[in-house]
Design an enzyme around this catalytic site. Sequence first.
Site, PDB file in Angstrom:
ATOM      1  N   ASN A   1      -8.616  22.718  42.185  1.00  0.00           N
ATOM      2  CA  ASN A   1      -9.524  23.647  42.886  1.00  0.00           C
ATOM      3  C   ASN A   1     -10.126  24.696  41.952  1.00  0.00           C
ATOM      4  O   ASN A   1     -11.248  25.147  42.166  1.00  0.00           O
ATOM      5  CB  ASN A   1      -8.848  24.277  44.115  1.00  0.00           C
ATOM      6  CG  ASN A   1      -7.672  25.140  43.754  1.00  0.00           C
ATOM      7  OD1 ASN A   1      -7.112  25.007  42.674  1.00  0.00           O
ATOM      8  ND2 ASN A   1      -7.291  26.023  44.654  1.00  0.00           N
TER       9      ASN A   1
ATOM     10  N   CYS B   1      -6.001  28.827  47.497  1.00  0.00           N
ATOM     11  CA  CYS B   1      -4.662  29.180  47.990  1.00  0.00           C
ATOM     12  C   CYS B   1      -4.621  30.582  48.573  1.00  0.00           C
ATOM     13  O   CYS B   1      -3.691  30.918  49.301  1.00  0.00           O
ATOM     14  CB  CYS B   1      -3.644  29.027  46.869  1.00  0.00           C
ATOM     15  SG  CYS B   1      -4.130  29.893  45.411  1.00  0.00           S
TER      16      CYS B   1
ATOM     17  N   GLU C   1      -0.844  24.795  55.957  1.00  0.00           N
ATOM     18  CA  GLU C   1      -1.993  25.243  55.152  1.00  0.00           C
ATOM     19  C   GLU C   1      -3.204  24.344  55.395  1.00  0.00           C
ATOM     20  O   GLU C   1      -3.062  23.123  55.492  1.00  0.00           O
ATOM     21  CB  GLU C   1      -1.611  25.209  53.671  1.00  0.00           C
ATOM     22  CG  GLU C   1      -2.663  25.843  52.781  1.00  0.00           C
ATOM     23  CD  GLU C   1      -2.266  25.845  51.318  1.00  0.00           C
ATOM     24  OE1 GLU C   1      -1.509  24.953  50.898  1.00  0.00           O
ATOM     25  OE2 GLU C   1      -2.733  26.732  50.577  1.00  0.00           O
TER      26      GLU C   1
ATOM     27  N   SER D   1       0.658  22.222  45.101  1.00  0.00           N
ATOM     28  CA  SER D   1       1.270  22.280  46.430  1.00  0.00           C
ATOM     29  C   SER D   1       2.754  22.634  46.347  1.00  0.00           C
ATOM     30  O   SER D   1       3.420  22.365  45.346  1.00  0.00           O
ATOM     31  CB  SER D   1       1.109  20.931  47.120  1.00  0.00           C
ATOM     32  OG  SER D   1       1.742  19.927  46.357  1.00  0.00           O
TER      33      SER D   1
ATOM     34  N   ALA E   1      -5.303  18.059  36.760  1.00  0.00           N
ATOM     35  CA  ALA E   1      -5.357  17.171  37.925  1.00  0.00           C
ATOM     36  C   ALA E   1      -6.268  15.991  37.605  1.00  0.00           C
ATOM     37  O   ALA E   1      -7.299  16.156  36.952  1.00  0.00           O
ATOM     38  CB  ALA E   1      -5.898  17.937  39.125  1.00  0.00           C
TER      39      ALA E   1
ATOM     40  N   GLU F   1       3.056  28.485  41.083  1.00  0.00           N
ATOM     41  CA  GLU F   1       2.057  29.102  41.977  1.00  0.00           C
ATOM     42  C   GLU F   1       1.743  28.053  43.028  1.00  0.00           C
ATOM     43  O   GLU F   1       1.056  27.066  42.747  1.00  0.00           O
ATOM     44  CB  GLU F   1       0.781  29.452  41.202  1.00  0.00           C
ATOM     45  CG  GLU F   1       0.986  30.415  40.051  1.00  0.00           C
ATOM     46  CD  GLU F   1       1.405  31.803  40.493  1.00  0.00           C
ATOM     47  OE1 GLU F   1       1.355  32.103  41.708  1.00  0.00           O
ATOM     48  OE2 GLU F   1       1.803  32.589  39.620  1.00  0.00           O
ATOM     49  N   LEU F   2       2.246  28.243  44.236  1.00  0.00           N
ATOM     50  CA  LEU F   2       2.201  27.155  45.218  1.00  0.00           C
ATOM     51  C   LEU F   2       1.255  27.470  46.377  1.00  0.00           C
ATOM     52  O   LEU F   2       0.346  28.265  46.235  1.00  0.00           O
ATOM     53  CB  LEU F   2       3.629  26.869  45.703  1.00  0.00           C
ATOM     54  CG  LEU F   2       4.624  26.615  44.559  1.00  0.00           C
ATOM     55  CD1 LEU F   2       6.022  26.406  45.093  1.00  0.00           C
ATOM     56  CD2 LEU F   2       4.201  25.422  43.706  1.00  0.00           C
TER      57      LEU F   2
ATOM     58  N   LYS G   1      -1.462  19.181  31.496  1.00  0.00           N
ATOM     59  CA  LYS G   1      -1.774  17.966  32.252  1.00  0.00           C
ATOM     60  C   LYS G   1      -2.618  18.408  33.444  1.00  0.00           C
ATOM     61  O   LYS G   1      -2.117  18.952  34.423  1.00  0.00           O
ATOM     62  CB  LYS G   1      -0.500  17.276  32.750  1.00  0.00           C
ATOM     63  CG  LYS G   1      -0.816  15.912  33.333  1.00  0.00           C
ATOM     64  CD  LYS G   1       0.000  15.533  34.543  1.00  0.00           C
ATOM     65  CE  LYS G   1      -0.401  16.144  35.834  1.00  0.00           C
ATOM     66  NZ  LYS G   1      -1.741  15.816  36.362  1.00  0.00           N
TER      67      LYS G   1
HETATM   68  P1  NAD Z   1      -0.788  18.802  44.107  1.00  0.00           P
HETATM   69  O1  NAD Z   1       0.463  19.572  44.091  1.00  0.00           O
HETATM   70  O2  NAD Z   1      -0.793  17.418  44.670  1.00  0.00           O
HETATM   71  O3  NAD Z   1      -1.427  18.678  42.624  1.00  0.00           O
HETATM   72  C1  NAD Z   1      -1.357  19.688  41.679  1.00  0.00           C
HETATM   73  C2  NAD Z   1      -1.014  19.084  40.334  1.00  0.00           C
HETATM   74  O4  NAD Z   1       0.231  18.387  40.410  1.00  0.00           O
HETATM   75  C3  NAD Z   1      -2.023  18.066  39.818  1.00  0.00           C
HETATM   76  O5  NAD Z   1      -2.122  18.168  38.414  1.00  0.00           O
HETATM   77  C4  NAD Z   1      -1.382  16.738  40.187  1.00  0.00           C
HETATM   78  O6  NAD Z   1      -1.817  15.686  39.369  1.00  0.00           O
HETATM   79  C5  NAD Z   1       0.083  17.041  39.968  1.00  0.00           C
HETATM   80  N1  NAD Z   1       0.976  16.191  40.747  1.00  0.00           N
HETATM   81  C6  NAD Z   1       0.750  15.636  41.962  1.00  0.00           C
HETATM   82  N2  NAD Z   1       1.820  14.935  42.371  1.00  0.00           N
HETATM   83  C7  NAD Z   1       2.741  15.036  41.402  1.00  0.00           C
HETATM   84  C8  NAD Z   1       4.070  14.545  41.241  1.00  0.00           C
HETATM   85  N3  NAD Z   1       4.655  13.801  42.176  1.00  0.00           N
HETATM   86  N4  NAD Z   1       4.739  14.856  40.119  1.00  0.00           N
HETATM   87  C9  NAD Z   1       4.172  15.618  39.184  1.00  0.00           C
HETATM   88  N5  NAD Z   1       2.913  16.120  39.259  1.00  0.00           N
HETATM   89  C10 NAD Z   1       2.208  15.835  40.360  1.00  0.00           C
HETATM   90  O7  NAD Z   1      -1.729  19.755  44.857  1.00  0.00           O
HETATM   91  P2  NAD Z   1      -3.120  19.435  45.451  1.00  0.00           P
HETATM   92  O8  NAD Z   1      -2.946  18.901  46.829  1.00  0.00           O
HETATM   93  O9  NAD Z   1      -3.872  18.649  44.478  1.00  0.00           O
HETATM   94  O10 NAD Z   1      -3.687  20.963  45.508  1.00  0.00           O
HETATM   95  C11 NAD Z   1      -3.660  21.752  46.620  1.00  0.00           C
HETATM   96  C12 NAD Z   1      -2.442  22.651  46.703  1.00  0.00           C
HETATM   97  O11 NAD Z   1      -2.296  23.470  45.557  1.00  0.00           O
HETATM   98  C13 NAD Z   1      -2.540  23.609  47.869  1.00  0.00           C
HETATM   99  O12 NAD Z   1      -1.351  23.585  48.603  1.00  0.00           O
HETATM  100  C14 NAD Z   1      -2.754  24.970  47.242  1.00  0.00           C
HETATM  101  O13 NAD Z   1      -2.302  26.062  47.969  1.00  0.00           O
HETATM  102  C15 NAD Z   1      -2.066  24.836  45.947  1.00  0.00           C
HETATM  103  N6  NAD Z   1      -2.693  25.763  44.991  1.00  0.00           N
HETATM  104  C16 NAD Z   1      -2.044  26.917  44.704  1.00  0.00           C
HETATM  105  C17 NAD Z   1      -2.600  27.836  43.834  1.00  0.00           C
HETATM  106  C18 NAD Z   1      -1.880  29.118  43.481  1.00  0.00           C
HETATM  107  O14 NAD Z   1      -2.264  29.774  42.544  1.00  0.00           O
HETATM  108  N7  NAD Z   1      -0.846  29.523  44.174  1.00  0.00           N
HETATM  109  C19 NAD Z   1      -3.816  27.575  43.241  1.00  0.00           C
HETATM  110  C20 NAD Z   1      -4.457  26.377  43.541  1.00  0.00           C
HETATM  111  C21 NAD Z   1      -3.876  25.473  44.408  1.00  0.00           C
END
Ligand code: NAD
Length: 504
Positions: free
Chosen positions: A176, A308, A405, A253, A201, A274-275, A199
């Site tokens: 995002n 987020c 969310e 997430s 996304a 940061e979730l 790494k």
């Molecule tokens: P995601 O957790 O699926 O992906 C985030 C990252 O994790 C990506 O690089 C992805 O490739 C990696 N990833 C995915 N599955 C994985 C696994 N099993 N093992 C290791 N790495 C893995 O998140 P998303 O759905 O792509 O993004 C949306 C979420 O991120 C929302 O819940 C949002 O709130 C959160 N977010 C939080 C912040 C913050 O600063 N707190 C900022 C941006 C997004």
Amino acid sequence: MEAGTVRQTGPHMIGIAKRHLQSVRRRDFLAGAALIDGRWVTKASTDTVVDPATEEDIAEVSRCSAGDVNLAVTSAETAFGSWRALLPATRGAILRSWARLMLEHSDDLAVLVTSEQGKPLSESRHEITYGAGFLDWFAAEGERAYGETIPSHKPGSLLQVRMQPIGVSAAITPWNFPVAMITRKAGAALAAGCPIIVKPAPETPLSALAVARLAEEAGVPPGVFQVLVGDPIELSASLLEDTRIRALSFTGSTQVGRLLLEGSAATVKKVSLELGGHAPFLVFDDVDLRKTVRGVMAAKFATSGQDCLAANRIYVQRRIYSDFIDSFAAAISKLRVGHGLDATTDIGPMTKAAVANKCRAQISDAAAKGARVFSPKLGDELGENFVAPTLLSDVTEEMLIAHEETFGPVAAVLPFDSEDEVVARANANEMGLAGYVYTDNLRRALRLSEQLECGMIGINTASFTGPPIPFGGWKQSGLGREGSRHGLAEYMELKYVCFGDLTG
Ligand code: NAD
């Protein structure tokens, strides 16, 4: 409320991303090679990057493997000694050059961000400035990793606490904010004296690889900043199990955050997470409605809702509830939906189909449970990844959107009566990233800033992030902080030294 047809920007979306990418001056930004050990590595196997608005293929990037992670960690470990030995001011000068180059190339970078992420181009430009700001800010903060001298509890001794770089670090970043979430981590790590392996996304690798080109150009030495694109599970597993990686910073997430925390246990890494969020936005009946609607529009619809910090529960005091709904609906109906590269677009596509589907599921669930729905119809030329900016009023806690969310342009409004009641409802959530309070009553604002269970609170503002603030959440919204001196500390270890026998 009438649910008419949504305001749409031009329907000519097919090919628009490809045309804009052809006009990117820095052709190397599109090469798709990974940066490992100071070399641009091209692989036979590639992953395809897609324009989320049209689902057209727009680029190919090299797919790295577990073996590449091993090479990158070895290179980072070699680089660590000389990088940490540089004066903080010298590291800072390199970070400043990197920030300057990002600003110089912000037009190209913004096109990459919008093409692969989907957000409006003006927001992508803003992200580049915001992202470069972290490099600039940490360039100076690295010189302020002061440590402490402790008044001694032992006669004839001197007690010191030093801050030292933790070592090779890894970052797993979301789609995002594909630039700023990298620089917020890398700025802190590099300023602290640590190499970092990123790494990104899989949806947004082009932005990450372009930022890496500029890092190299700015003089970041080989091995100090590396970017590997590939299968998230394979690459993360290698990063997690490698004992040479001492710190892991993740944005994404809560679900994946939990997995990474668990996966870091075996090698006891310092983890910062940061979730997800589920921000409550509290509107009391003493507010200026015009300013409040401006605030809630920003807190809900920035990044097309994929933020987020997005307001997920908008609680409005009953006396002004109906007026608020009318003004909010009027503002929402002015939003234009379309391709992010069209200059008049306010709301782009969702970056992932899963996000759009989740929005639709939350809307149907709320409608079935009695919410009033203001959801303009989208034109057929807008594909499955688009979600109309939607207002749900009379939302109750039984509806999915009140506790799950959203991460999209769907606004849930809930009425409330008293302050005590709304504080209890706002806090009744496992997320605790951000909260917003709009009121003209200073005492109430102070009370609420104490009582809300979240890491960041905006009082009469929806705009509060930036390099100097400690960004992070309470409860299941995360661990640790980014930005500010606290963000620097995530990449440092404390060392206590006792000098004894000084009188002898
Ligand atoms: P995601 O957790 O699926 O992906 C985030 C990252 O994790 C990506 O690089 C992805 O490739 C990696 N990833 C995915 N599955 C994985 C696994 N099993 N093992 C290791 N790495 C893995 O998140 P998303 O759905 O792509 O993004 C949306 C979420 O991120 C929302 O819940 C949002 O709130 C959160 N977010 C939080 C912040 C913050 O600063 N707190 C900022 C941006 C997004």
